[in-house]
Motif scaffolding. Structure first.
Motif, mmCIF file in Angstrom:
data_model
loop_
_atom_site.group_PDB
_atom_site.id
_atom_site.type_symbol
_atom_site.label_atom_id
_atom_site.label_comp_id
_atom_site.label_asym_id
_atom_site.label_seq_id
_atom_site.Cartn_x
_atom_site.Cartn_y
_atom_site.Cartn_z
ATOM 1 N N VAL A 2 0.859 -1.183 0.000
ATOM 2 C CA VAL A 2 0.000 0.000 0.000
ATOM 3 C C VAL A 2 0.897 1.236 0.000
ATOM 4 O O VAL A 2 1.816 1.344 0.805
ATOM 5 N N ALA A 3 0.618 2.162 -0.917
ATOM 6 C CA ALA A 3 1.291 3.466 -0.961
ATOM 7 C C ALA A 3 0.197 4.512 -0.822
ATOM 8 O O ALA A 3 -0.678 4.620 -1.686
ATOM 9 N N THR A 4 0.217 5.241 0.274
ATOM 10 C CA THR A 4 -0.850 6.200 0.508
ATOM 11 C C THR A 4 -0.310 7.530 0.995
ATOM 12 O O THR A 4 0.635 7.580 1.771
ATOM 13 N N GLY A 5 -0.911 8.588 0.493
ATOM 14 C CA GLY A 5 -0.557 9.929 0.894
ATOM 15 C C GLY A 5 -1.615 10.517 1.802
ATOM 16 O O GLY A 5 -2.732 9.997 1.892
ATOM 17 N N SER A 6 -1.272 11.614 2.434
ATOM 18 C CA SER A 6 -2.191 12.221 3.397
ATOM 19 C C SER A 6 -3.342 12.973 2.731
ATOM 20 O O SER A 6 -4.365 13.197 3.353
ATOM 21 N N GLY A 7 -3.191 13.362 1.479
ATOM 22 C CA GLY A 7 -4.253 14.093 0.794
ATOM 23 C C GLY A 7 -4.082 14.040 -0.704
ATOM 24 O O GLY A 7 -3.029 13.654 -1.213
ATOM 25 N N GLU A 8 -5.116 14.448 -1.432
ATOM 26 C CA GLU A 8 -5.111 14.365 -2.888
ATOM 27 C C GLU A 8 -3.992 15.172 -3.528
ATOM 28 O O GLU A 8 -3.515 14.827 -4.594
ATOM 29 N N ASN A 9 -3.567 16.261 -2.902
ATOM 30 C CA ASN A 9 -2.544 17.130 -3.476
ATOM 31 C C ASN A 9 -1.176 16.931 -2.847
ATOM 32 O O ASN A 9 -0.253 17.686 -3.145
ATOM 33 N N THR A 43 -7.370 9.978 -10.387
ATOM 34 C CA THR A 43 -8.020 8.770 -10.896
ATOM 35 C C THR A 43 -8.072 8.794 -12.422
ATOM 36 O O THR A 43 -8.567 7.854 -13.031
ATOM 37 N N ASP A 44 -7.566 9.869 -13.036
ATOM 38 C CA ASP A 44 -7.582 10.010 -14.492
ATOM 39 C C ASP A 44 -6.207 10.503 -14.958
ATOM 40 O O ASP A 44 -6.067 11.621 -15.470
ATOM 41 N N HIS A 45 -5.202 9.655 -14.765
ATOM 42 C CA HIS A 45 -3.821 10.029 -15.068
ATOM 43 C C HIS A 45 -3.602 10.216 -16.570
ATOM 44 O O HIS A 45 -4.086 9.430 -17.386
ATOM 45 N N HIS A 46 -2.864 11.266 -16.907
ATOM 46 C CA HIS A 46 -2.446 11.528 -18.283
ATOM 47 C C HIS A 46 -0.984 11.945 -18.289
ATOM 48 O O HIS A 46 -0.476 12.481 -17.298
ATOM 49 N N ASP A 49 0.868 15.148 -16.360
ATOM 50 C CA ASP A 49 0.012 15.851 -15.392
ATOM 51 C C ASP A 49 0.649 15.981 -14.005
ATOM 52 O O ASP A 49 0.091 16.637 -13.126
ATOM 53 N N LEU A 50 1.807 15.379 -13.802
ATOM 54 C CA LEU A 50 2.550 15.444 -12.545
ATOM 55 C C LEU A 50 1.729 14.943 -11.352
ATOM 56 O O LEU A 50 1.835 15.447 -10.244
ATOM 57 N N GLN A 51 0.912 13.912 -11.629
ATOM 58 C CA GLN A 51 0.130 13.246 -10.594
ATOM 59 C C GLN A 51 0.358 11.738 -10.686
ATOM 60 O O GLN A 51 0.619 11.208 -11.770
ATOM 61 N N SER A 52 0.260 11.067 -9.558
ATOM 62 C CA SER A 52 0.384 9.611 -9.522
ATOM 63 C C SER A 52 -0.990 8.986 -9.743
ATOM 64 O O SER A 52 -1.983 9.475 -9.192
ATOM 65 N N PRO A 53 -1.064 7.925 -10.542
ATOM 66 C CA PRO A 53 -2.364 7.286 -10.762
ATOM 67 C C PRO A 53 -2.849 6.564 -9.506
ATOM 68 O O PRO A 53 -2.066 5.959 -8.784
ATOM 69 N N VAL A 54 -4.144 6.655 -9.261
ATOM 70 C CA VAL A 54 -4.794 5.966 -8.150
ATOM 71 C C VAL A 54 -5.304 4.627 -8.661
ATOM 72 O O VAL A 54 -5.867 4.552 -9.750
ATOM 73 N N GLY A 55 -5.104 3.577 -7.883
ATOM 74 C CA GLY A 55 -5.649 2.283 -8.265
ATOM 75 C C GLY A 55 -4.889 1.132 -7.655
ATOM 76 O O GLY A 55 -4.035 1.310 -6.781
ATOM 77 N N VAL A 56 -5.221 -0.048 -8.150
ATOM 78 C CA VAL A 56 -4.549 -1.281 -7.767
ATOM 79 C C VAL A 56 -3.849 -1.800 -9.014
ATOM 80 O O VAL A 56 -4.497 -2.025 -10.045
ATOM 81 N N PHE A 57 -2.536 -1.973 -8.929
ATOM 82 C CA PHE A 57 -1.735 -2.353 -10.087
ATOM 83 C C PHE A 57 -0.819 -3.516 -9.726
ATOM 84 O O PHE A 57 -0.282 -3.563 -8.617
ATOM 85 N N HIS A 161 1.740 -13.073 -6.847
ATOM 86 C CA HIS A 161 1.027 -12.062 -7.628
ATOM 87 C C HIS A 161 0.967 -10.715 -6.898
ATOM 88 O O HIS A 161 -0.108 -10.220 -6.572
ATOM 89 N N PRO A 162 2.129 -10.104 -6.654
ATOM 90 C CA PRO A 162 2.150 -8.857 -5.891
ATOM 91 C C PRO A 162 1.435 -7.715 -6.607
ATOM 92 O O PRO A 162 1.469 -7.606 -7.834
ATOM 93 N N VAL A 163 0.796 -6.880 -5.792
ATOM 94 C CA VAL A 163 0.111 -5.684 -6.290
ATOM 95 C C VAL A 163 0.481 -4.504 -5.404
ATOM 96 O O VAL A 163 0.944 -4.682 -4.280
ATOM 97 N N ILE A 164 0.254 -3.326 -5.932
ATOM 98 C CA ILE A 164 0.362 -2.105 -5.149
ATOM 99 C C ILE A 164 -0.992 -1.404 -5.210
ATOM 100 O O ILE A 164 -1.598 -1.285 -6.280
ATOM 101 N N VAL A 165 -1.477 -1.024 -4.045
ATOM 102 C CA VAL A 165 -2.681 -0.216 -3.916
ATOM 103 C C VAL A 165 -2.172 1.188 -3.624
ATOM 104 O O VAL A 165 -1.443 1.384 -2.649
ATOM 105 N N MET A 166 -2.528 2.157 -4.469
ATOM 106 C CA MET A 166 -1.951 3.476 -4.295
ATOM 107 C C MET A 166 -2.983 4.585 -4.468
ATOM 108 O O MET A 166 -3.856 4.493 -5.328
ATOM 109 N N GLY A 167 -2.861 5.577 -3.587
ATOM 110 C CA GLY A 167 -3.744 6.727 -3.646
ATOM 111 C C GLY A 167 -3.778 7.462 -2.320
ATOM 112 O O GLY A 167 -3.169 7.019 -1.341
ATOM 113 N N PRO A 168 -4.502 8.564 -2.272
ATOM 114 C CA PRO A 168 -4.616 9.304 -1.011
ATOM 115 C C PRO A 168 -5.460 8.505 -0.010
ATOM 116 O O PRO A 168 -6.336 7.736 -0.388
ATOM 117 N N ALA A 169 -5.181 8.711 1.267
ATOM 118 C CA ALA A 169 -5.860 7.947 2.314
ATOM 119 C C ALA A 169 -7.373 8.050 2.234
ATOM 120 O O ALA A 169 -8.065 7.045 2.402
#
Length: 174
Positions: A2-9, A43-46, A49-57, A161-169
């Motif tokens: 799990v990779a999680t940040g304290s907020g969306e920004n 949640t809509d990475h392009h 955009d200097l943002q990390s994609p949210v999801g399970v990968f 089958h390792p995964v990473i769950v990533m996004g803001p808390a």
């Protein structure tokens, strides 16, 4: 993992490796400080955009400029894992790609992390990795201290089958 940040920004993240025993009980490893993208999460990475994609990968491939540290993931060593210059806060970027773990966002598993084909299209970006922390935010990757990255490289087992769950808390708690 799990990779999680304290907020969306936020570009400040915590990475934690979880493991399951034979009975399905999960145990958390130590929380490790890390960085994500400069402008936080999306949640809509392009591309760009200097943002990390949210999801399970999935995490299927690794590589780097340095020799394989003993990972069970397929490892692609190449001098092309080179990054020079400085980061957003003036920090040196050299050595950031000595070891990487490819995060399977818009990439084809089973290929080198350097592979530039993007199944969702080039406009959706790619090249999202776990890599060595250079002391500041990334373009979209997750960066953690070199010893922590080496620990992950040797801990990940492709048979599990390792995964990473990533996004803001706040997103991950939904």
């Amino acid at each position: 993992m799990v990779a999680t940040g304290s907020g969306e920004n936020s570009s400040v993240t915590t990475v934690q490796l979880w493991s399951a025993d034979g009975s399905g009980c999960w145990t958390a490893g130590p929380a490790r400080p890390a960085h994500n993208a400069r402008d936080g999460w999306t949640t809509d990475h392009h591309a760009g955009d200097l943002q990390s994609p949210v999801g399970v990968f999935t995490l299927s491939d690794a590589g780097g400029k340095l020799a394989d540290p003993g990972t069970r993931l397929p490892y692609h060593r190449s001098a092309s894992f080179t990054l020079d210059g400085t980061g957003f806060q003036g920090e040196p970027l050299a050595g950031s790609f000595d070891y990487v773990i490819a995060i399977d966002y818009n990439r084809t598993p089973g290929r080198s992390p350097l592979d530039t084909s993007h199944p969702l299209g080039d406009d959706r970006g790619g090249g999202i990795w776990l890599h060595a922390d250079h002391g500041g935010p990334t373009h979209g990757c997750i960066a953690l201290a070199r010893p922590d990255l080496r620990t992950l490289l040797t801990a990940l087992d492709p048979a599990a089958h390792p995964v990473i769950v990533m996004g803001p808390a706040n997103f991950l708690s939904q």
